[in-house]
Design a protein around this motif. Structure first.
Motif, PDB file in Angstrom:
ATOM      1  N   GLY A  89       0.808  -1.214   0.000  1.00 36.59           N
ATOM      2  CA  GLY A  89       0.000   0.000   0.000  1.00 36.59           C
ATOM      3  C   GLY A  89       0.838   1.260   0.000  1.00 36.59           C
ATOM      4  O   GLY A  89       0.498   2.252  -0.652  1.00 36.59           O
ATOM      5  N   LEU A  90       1.972   1.233   0.711  1.00 37.48           N
ATOM      6  CA  LEU A  90       2.822   2.413   0.837  1.00 37.48           C
ATOM      7  C   LEU A  90       3.389   2.853  -0.507  1.00 37.48           C
ATOM      8  O   LEU A  90       3.496   4.057  -0.782  1.00 37.48           O
ATOM      9  CB  LEU A  90       3.959   2.129   1.818  1.00 37.48           C
ATOM     10  CG  LEU A  90       4.903   3.282   2.144  1.00 37.48           C
ATOM     11  CD1 LEU A  90       4.146   4.381   2.874  1.00 37.48           C
ATOM     12  CD2 LEU A  90       6.082   2.807   2.972  1.00 37.48           C
ATOM     13  N   ILE A  91       3.764   1.901  -1.363  1.00 36.45           N
ATOM     14  CA  ILE A  91       4.386   2.249  -2.645  1.00 36.45           C
ATOM     15  C   ILE A  91       3.396   2.172  -3.805  1.00 36.45           C
ATOM     16  O   ILE A  91       3.802   2.201  -4.963  1.00 36.45           O
ATOM     17  CB  ILE A  91       5.597   1.339  -2.933  1.00 36.45           C
ATOM     18  CG1 ILE A  91       5.172  -0.136  -2.981  1.00 36.45           C
ATOM     19  CG2 ILE A  91       6.679   1.536  -1.905  1.00 36.45           C
ATOM     20  CD1 ILE A  91       6.321  -1.077  -3.336  1.00 36.45           C
ATOM     21  N   SER A  92       2.099   2.122  -3.490  1.00 35.03           N
ATOM     22  CA  SER A  92       1.095   2.056  -4.553  1.00 35.03           C
ATOM     23  C   SER A  92       0.941   3.376  -5.284  1.00 35.03           C
ATOM     24  O   SER A  92       0.259   3.434  -6.313  1.00 35.03           O
ATOM     25  CB  SER A  92      -0.271   1.634  -3.977  1.00 35.03           C
ATOM     26  OG  SER A  92      -0.246   0.288  -3.560  1.00 35.03           O
ATOM     27  N   PHE A  93       1.549   4.468  -4.760  1.00 31.41           N
ATOM     28  CA  PHE A  93       1.469   5.738  -5.481  1.00 31.41           C
ATOM     29  C   PHE A  93       2.279   5.685  -6.778  1.00 31.41           C
ATOM     30  O   PHE A  93       2.069   6.505  -7.674  1.00 31.41           O
ATOM     31  CB  PHE A  93       1.956   6.892  -4.593  1.00 31.41           C
ATOM     32  CG  PHE A  93       3.438   6.900  -4.337  1.00 31.41           C
ATOM     33  CD1 PHE A  93       4.275   7.670  -5.119  1.00 31.41           C
ATOM     34  CD2 PHE A  93       3.981   6.143  -3.320  1.00 31.41           C
ATOM     35  CE1 PHE A  93       5.637   7.682  -4.886  1.00 31.41           C
ATOM     36  CE2 PHE A  93       5.339   6.147  -3.074  1.00 31.41           C
ATOM     37  CZ  PHE A  93       6.171   6.920  -3.860  1.00 31.41           C
ATOM     38  N   ILE A  94       3.217   4.714  -6.878  1.00 30.53           N
ATOM     39  CA  ILE A  94       3.924   4.496  -8.142  1.00 30.53           C
ATOM     40  C   ILE A  94       3.107   3.488  -8.944  1.00 30.53           C
ATOM     41  O   ILE A  94       2.883   2.370  -8.482  1.00 30.53           O
ATOM     42  CB  ILE A  94       5.341   3.951  -7.913  1.00 30.53           C
ATOM     43  CG1 ILE A  94       6.104   4.837  -6.922  1.00 30.53           C
ATOM     44  CG2 ILE A  94       6.100   3.868  -9.223  1.00 30.53           C
ATOM     45  CD1 ILE A  94       7.471   4.312  -6.572  1.00 30.53           C
ATOM     46  N   PRO A  95       2.609   3.844 -10.120  1.00 29.96           N
ATOM     47  CA  PRO A  95       1.701   2.964 -10.860  1.00 29.96           C
ATOM     48  C   PRO A  95       2.268   1.560 -11.058  1.00 29.96           C
ATOM     49  O   PRO A  95       3.407   1.395 -11.501  1.00 29.96           O
ATOM     50  CB  PRO A  95       1.524   3.689 -12.205  1.00 29.96           C
ATOM     51  CG  PRO A  95       1.815   5.126 -11.892  1.00 29.96           C
ATOM     52  CD  PRO A  95       2.871   5.104 -10.831  1.00 29.96           C
ATOM     53  N   TYR A  96       1.484   0.578 -10.695  1.00 27.20           N
ATOM     54  CA  TYR A  96       1.764  -0.847 -10.876  1.00 27.20           C
ATOM     55  C   TYR A  96       2.898  -1.380  -9.980  1.00 27.20           C
ATOM     56  O   TYR A  96       3.007  -2.587  -9.806  1.00 27.20           O
ATOM     57  CB  TYR A  96       2.115  -1.173 -12.346  1.00 27.20           C
ATOM     58  CG  TYR A  96       1.121  -0.634 -13.330  1.00 27.20           C
ATOM     59  CD1 TYR A  96      -0.168  -1.170 -13.419  1.00 27.20           C
ATOM     60  CD2 TYR A  96       1.450   0.421 -14.177  1.00 27.20           C
ATOM     61  CE1 TYR A  96      -1.095  -0.661 -14.321  1.00 27.20           C
ATOM     62  CE2 TYR A  96       0.525   0.933 -15.082  1.00 27.20           C
ATOM     63  CZ  TYR A  96      -0.740   0.378 -15.148  1.00 27.20           C
ATOM     64  OH  TYR A  96      -1.644   0.873 -16.027  1.00 27.20           O
ATOM     65  N   VAL A  97       3.723  -0.507  -9.434  1.00 23.38           N
ATOM     66  CA  VAL A  97       4.871  -0.982  -8.657  1.00 23.38           C
ATOM     67  C   VAL A  97       4.419  -1.593  -7.342  1.00 23.38           C
ATOM     68  O   VAL A  97       4.949  -2.612  -6.895  1.00 23.38           O
ATOM     69  CB  VAL A  97       5.871   0.168  -8.415  1.00 23.38           C
ATOM     70  CG1 VAL A  97       6.984  -0.253  -7.466  1.00 23.38           C
ATOM     71  CG2 VAL A  97       6.455   0.622  -9.744  1.00 23.38           C
ATOM     72  N   GLY A  98       3.423  -0.967  -6.682  1.00 27.61           N
ATOM     73  CA  GLY A  98       2.954  -1.496  -5.406  1.00 27.61           C
ATOM     74  C   GLY A  98       2.421  -2.913  -5.529  1.00 27.61           C
ATOM     75  O   GLY A  98       2.804  -3.806  -4.765  1.00 27.61           O
ATOM     76  N   ALA A  99       1.545  -3.133  -6.528  1.00 29.30           N
ATOM     77  CA  ALA A  99       0.986  -4.471  -6.723  1.00 29.30           C
ATOM     78  C   ALA A  99       2.061  -5.454  -7.163  1.00 29.30           C
ATOM     79  O   ALA A  99       2.055  -6.617  -6.747  1.00 29.30           O
ATOM     80  CB  ALA A  99      -0.144  -4.419  -7.746  1.00 29.30           C
ATOM     81  N   LEU A 100       3.003  -4.995  -7.995  1.00 29.51           N
ATOM     82  CA  LEU A 100       4.050  -5.888  -8.495  1.00 29.51           C
ATOM     83  C   LEU A 100       4.991  -6.324  -7.376  1.00 29.51           C
ATOM     84  O   LEU A 100       5.233  -7.527  -7.179  1.00 29.51           O
ATOM     85  CB  LEU A 100       4.830  -5.194  -9.611  1.00 29.51           C
ATOM     86  CG  LEU A 100       5.936  -6.017 -10.279  1.00 29.51           C
ATOM     87  CD1 LEU A 100       5.336  -7.227 -10.974  1.00 29.51           C
ATOM     88  CD2 LEU A 100       6.715  -5.159 -11.272  1.00 29.51           C
ATOM     89  N   VAL A 101       5.511  -5.358  -6.618  1.00 28.42           N
ATOM     90  CA  VAL A 101       6.443  -5.686  -5.529  1.00 28.42           C
ATOM     91  C   VAL A 101       5.733  -6.479  -4.443  1.00 28.42           C
ATOM     92  O   VAL A 101       6.241  -7.508  -3.965  1.00 28.42           O
ATOM     93  CB  VAL A 101       7.058  -4.395  -4.953  1.00 28.42           C
ATOM     94  CG1 VAL A 101       7.879  -4.701  -3.701  1.00 28.42           C
ATOM     95  CG2 VAL A 101       7.920  -3.709  -5.999  1.00 28.42           C
ATOM     96  N   GLY A 102       4.551  -6.008  -4.037  1.00 26.12           N
ATOM     97  CA  GLY A 102       3.805  -6.735  -3.010  1.00 26.12           C
ATOM     98  C   GLY A 102       3.423  -8.131  -3.458  1.00 26.12           C
ATOM     99  O   GLY A 102       3.493  -9.091  -2.674  1.00 26.12           O
ATOM    100  N   GLY A 103       3.000  -8.266  -4.733  1.00 30.37           N
ATOM    101  CA  GLY A 103       2.624  -9.582  -5.232  1.00 30.37           C
ATOM    102  C   GLY A 103       3.797 -10.550  -5.272  1.00 30.37           C
ATOM    103  O   GLY A 103       3.669 -11.706  -4.879  1.00 30.37           O
TER     104      GLY A 103
END
Length: 375
Positions: free
Chosen positions: A244-258
């Protein structure tokens, strides 16, 4: 009489050079003040609304500060202990994973051989590539882990941020309208209307992005953390928080978290042993639970792209994802953490000014030539 364009370019270039020099030499010192300014900017509309409700500016600032302290104390008592505990355990898990990388690749090779007998894993090329991957993870993982640990143990900076940022935010929030009026009074009179127009567009862009995207990050972080914990994933709270913290960067939050969540799920639900009726039973890979973890992030990405971002951020923000990622990468590389903090405002300013210059260019003789506006 207005200054000549060449003189204006000279003075604006000097101002830009001074700004870059300050970031370069005083970046670490400015971090709490930039954070405090960002907090005050985000809370200024709340203070204005409380003023319209009848409170003075000082009273509105005090009410907002007390609410912030209350939220921080509740988070400190209920959430932060589990967050810190899971973060420490996750770092230990990463360290153990790095040390055991060759053994894990041997297990992975055995599983591939069992499931896909047609694959020739005995060939030198494939075996060499697997060995290279394992060695690379083991050799570079130690330095990455040391960096994480050194950052986690740097408590002095954290304490300084926790003390200075609220104080700076309080005073900036209390004097925000007065500071804006002072800056407006210093604007060059010939260009004041244009500067005010551009500043209004920049403010609208930042307000839509920072406040809207902050809400998106909060909603996504809560969703990921709760969903992963309900799915039974180890370290689900910290993984959801990071995503959630890095979701302000498009797609990066879901990619890194996933990637992080699926990696933990593979370790957690890979073949092993469980106690059933007092006996040790060998169990296989639990693909259902691993698939649930992957589905959580797939749904989160769909929810963000189709519901949250269009409604909370809007489509007229003017910050293209590629432009935003480029700004974060450049400013983060040049100026460190404080560079990443100012990357979004600077990107918004450059975007607004660029659109203004393009509009002026299309209305000028250089673009239209001698054919006139009708051509």
């Amino acid at each position: 009489m207005a200054l000549a364009p060449r003189e204006q370019v000279k003075y604006w270039s000097i101002a830009a050079a001074i700004f870059v020099a300050i970031l370069w030499f005083l970046g670490d010192v400015l971090t709490p003040f930039v954070l405090g300014g960002a907090v005050a900017y985000c809370l200024d509309p709340v203070a204005d609304r409380l003023e319209r409700a009848g409170l003075s500016r000082i009273a509105a600032t005090i009410v907002i500060t007390l609410m912030g302290v209350l939220i921080f104390v509740v988070a400190l008592l209920l959430i932060l202990p589990s967050l810190i505990n899971q973060a420490g355990q996750l770092i230990q898990q990463i360290g153990a994973l790095v040390q055991n990388a060759p053994q894990l690749f041997d297990r992975f090779e055995g599983w591939l051989t069992t499931q896909f007998p047609s694959i020739d894993l005995e060939s030198d090329a494939i075996r060499q590539q697997l060995a290279n991957i394992g060695s690379a993870i083991q050799s570079s993982g130690g330095s990455v882990l040391n960096s994480i640990l050194s950052s986690a143990l740097n408590l002095i900076n954290v304490v300084v941020l926790l003390v200075i940022v609220p104080v700076v935010s309080f005073y900036l929030l209390m004097d925000w309208d007065r500071m804006v009026a002072k800056i407006d009074d210093l604007l060059p009179r010939d260009h004041a209307p244009t500067v005010r127009k551009l500043a209004s567009q920049i403010d609208n862009t930042l307000a839509s992005f920072i406040r809207g995207q902050g809400t998106v990050c909060l909603v996504l972080g809560t969703y990921y953390a709760v969903a992963l914990m309900l799915a039974g994933l180890n370290y689900g709270l910290i993984i959801g928080f990071v995503a959630g913290l890095i979701s302000f960067i498009p797609y990066v939050g879901a990619l890194v978290g996933g990637i992080l969540a699926i990696g933990v799920a593979l370790i957690q639900w890979w073949s092993g042993t469980e106690m059933v009726d007092g006996q040790t039973v060998e169990v296989g890979i639990n693909w259902l639970r691993i698939g649930i973890v992957a589905a959580i992030f797939m749904f989160g990405q769909f929810f963000e792209g189709n519901i949250l971002t269009p409604n909370l951020v809007g489509q007229s923000v003017g910050l293209h994802p590629v432009w935003l990622i480029l700004a974060l990468a450049i400013f983060g590389s040049l100026f460190g953490f404080v560079g990443m903090l100012v990357a979004v405002p600077v990107a918004a300013m450059i975007g607004v000014v660029a659109r203004f210059l393009i509009s002026e260019y299309k209305n000028g003789r250089l673009y239209r030539g001698l054919s006139g506006p009708g051509e």
